[in-house]
Design a protein around this motif. Sequence first.
Motif, PDB file in Angstrom:
ATOM      1  N   ASN A 190      27.122  30.587  57.895  1.00  0.00           N
ATOM      2  CA  ASN A 190      27.870  29.915  58.959  1.00  0.00           C
ATOM      3  C   ASN A 190      27.002  29.700  60.199  1.00  0.00           C
ATOM      4  OD1 ASN A 190      30.375  28.998  60.379  1.00  0.00           O
ATOM      5  ND2 ASN A 190      29.949  30.843  61.561  1.00  0.00           N
ATOM      6  N   SER A 191      26.308  30.735  60.627  1.00  0.00           N
ATOM      7  CA  SER A 191      25.559  30.637  61.878  1.00  0.00           C
ATOM      8  C   SER A 191      24.331  29.731  61.759  1.00  0.00           C
ATOM      9  CB  SER A 191      25.163  32.021  62.393  1.00  0.00           C
ATOM     10  OG  SER A 191      24.250  32.633  61.515  1.00  0.00           O
ATOM     11  N   LYS A 192      23.777  29.606  60.548  1.00  0.00           N
ATOM     12  CA  LYS A 192      22.583  28.778  60.352  1.00  0.00           C
ATOM     13  C   LYS A 192      22.886  27.464  59.635  1.00  0.00           C
ATOM     14  CE  LYS A 192      19.595  32.793  60.512  1.00  0.00           C
ATOM     15  NZ  LYS A 192      18.865  33.773  59.709  1.00  0.00           N
ATOM     16  N   ASN A 193      24.173  27.222  59.395  1.00  0.00           N
ATOM     17  CA  ASN A 193      24.630  25.958  58.819  1.00  0.00           C
ATOM     18  C   ASN A 193      23.929  25.601  57.503  1.00  0.00           C
ATOM     19  OD1 ASN A 193      26.316  23.733  58.749  1.00  0.00           O
ATOM     20  ND2 ASN A 193      24.826  22.437  59.798  1.00  0.00           N
ATOM     21  N   TYR A 194      24.013  26.485  56.527  1.00  0.00           N
ATOM     22  CA  TYR A 194      23.517  26.191  55.180  1.00  0.00           C
ATOM     23  C   TYR A 194      24.498  26.762  54.176  1.00  0.00           C
ATOM     24  CZ  TYR A 194      21.856  31.037  54.508  1.00  0.00           C
ATOM     25  OH  TYR A 194      21.789  32.391  54.363  1.00  0.00           O
ATOM     26  N   PHE A 195      24.307  26.427  52.905  1.00  0.00           N
ATOM     27  CA  PHE A 195      25.201  26.886  51.845  1.00  0.00           C
ATOM     28  C   PHE A 195      24.364  27.113  50.602  1.00  0.00           C
ATOM     29  CE2 PHE A 195      28.411  26.116  48.485  1.00  0.00           C
ATOM     30  CZ  PHE A 195      29.338  27.080  48.862  1.00  0.00           C
ATOM     31  N   ASN A 218      29.521  34.874  44.026  1.00  0.00           N
ATOM     32  CA  ASN A 218      30.194  33.582  44.171  1.00  0.00           C
ATOM     33  C   ASN A 218      30.228  33.246  45.652  1.00  0.00           C
ATOM     34  OD1 ASN A 218      30.784  33.473  41.425  1.00  0.00           O
ATOM     35  ND2 ASN A 218      32.878  34.223  41.666  1.00  0.00           N
ATOM     36  N   ILE A 219      29.986  31.975  45.978  1.00  0.00           N
ATOM     37  CA  ILE A 219      30.131  31.523  47.360  1.00  0.00           C
ATOM     38  C   ILE A 219      31.052  30.304  47.371  1.00  0.00           C
ATOM     39  CG2 ILE A 219      27.950  32.489  48.190  1.00  0.00           C
ATOM     40  CD1 ILE A 219      26.701  29.690  48.003  1.00  0.00           C
ATOM     41  N   ALA A 220      31.691  30.089  48.493  1.00  0.00           N
ATOM     42  CA  ALA A 220      32.566  28.937  48.668  1.00  0.00           C
ATOM     43  C   ALA A 220      32.608  28.596  50.150  1.00  0.00           C
ATOM     44  CB  ALA A 220      33.968  29.241  48.145  1.00  0.00           C
ATOM     45  N   ARG A 221      33.037  27.380  50.442  1.00  0.00           N
ATOM     46  CA  ARG A 221      33.125  26.955  51.843  1.00  0.00           C
ATOM     47  C   ARG A 221      34.349  26.072  52.019  1.00  0.00           C
ATOM     48  NH1 ARG A 221      28.011  23.722  53.882  1.00  0.00           N
ATOM     49  NH2 ARG A 221      28.540  22.631  51.979  1.00  0.00           N
TER      50      ARG A 221
END
Length: 178
Positions: free
Chosen positions: A96-101, A128-131
Amino acid sequence: MKKVLFVACIFLFVACQKESKEPKSGEEESTPATPTNPPTGSTVVYNVNKATMLQLINDIRTKGCTCGSTVMPPVPKLEWNDKLAKAAYLHSFDMNSKNYFSHTSQDGRCPGDRITAQGFNWSSYGENIARGQANEAAVMNGWLNSEGHCKNIMNSRFKYVGVGMQNKYWTQVFGSLR
């Protein structure tokens, strides 16, 4: 009476002010302020309702499901692990703080590096990651509709899980101890 009312108003004004979390001039903020651990018995940990998330995960695991075209049989329930949850939260905070996924942090660390840094002595792990999802049910629904994420949830090698979220960046980390 006016004096008491004046003192009460000053008290309310002081009590309602928020403490600034901004770095001091010349300082960089390098690590997140970890959310305060809730009192014993509370279910919100690292911005996730722990009881809800664990129930959603274990309901699917105990029933079995189909991940893509693969039928996954029932598997044992997972236990919550705070070290995995902290690793998950810190990764969500970083994304979130560095704006990547990505599963790989911008400093090159993989999930195994991040969970090791939290003191979890793993023999196997998954992430697992999600946004963008607003709550636990929505993010679980998204993961279950993705074959790879669903297979992580249903992996019988995993014994523990931890989940963290920051500003709708979700990370779910699974692991087994050595």
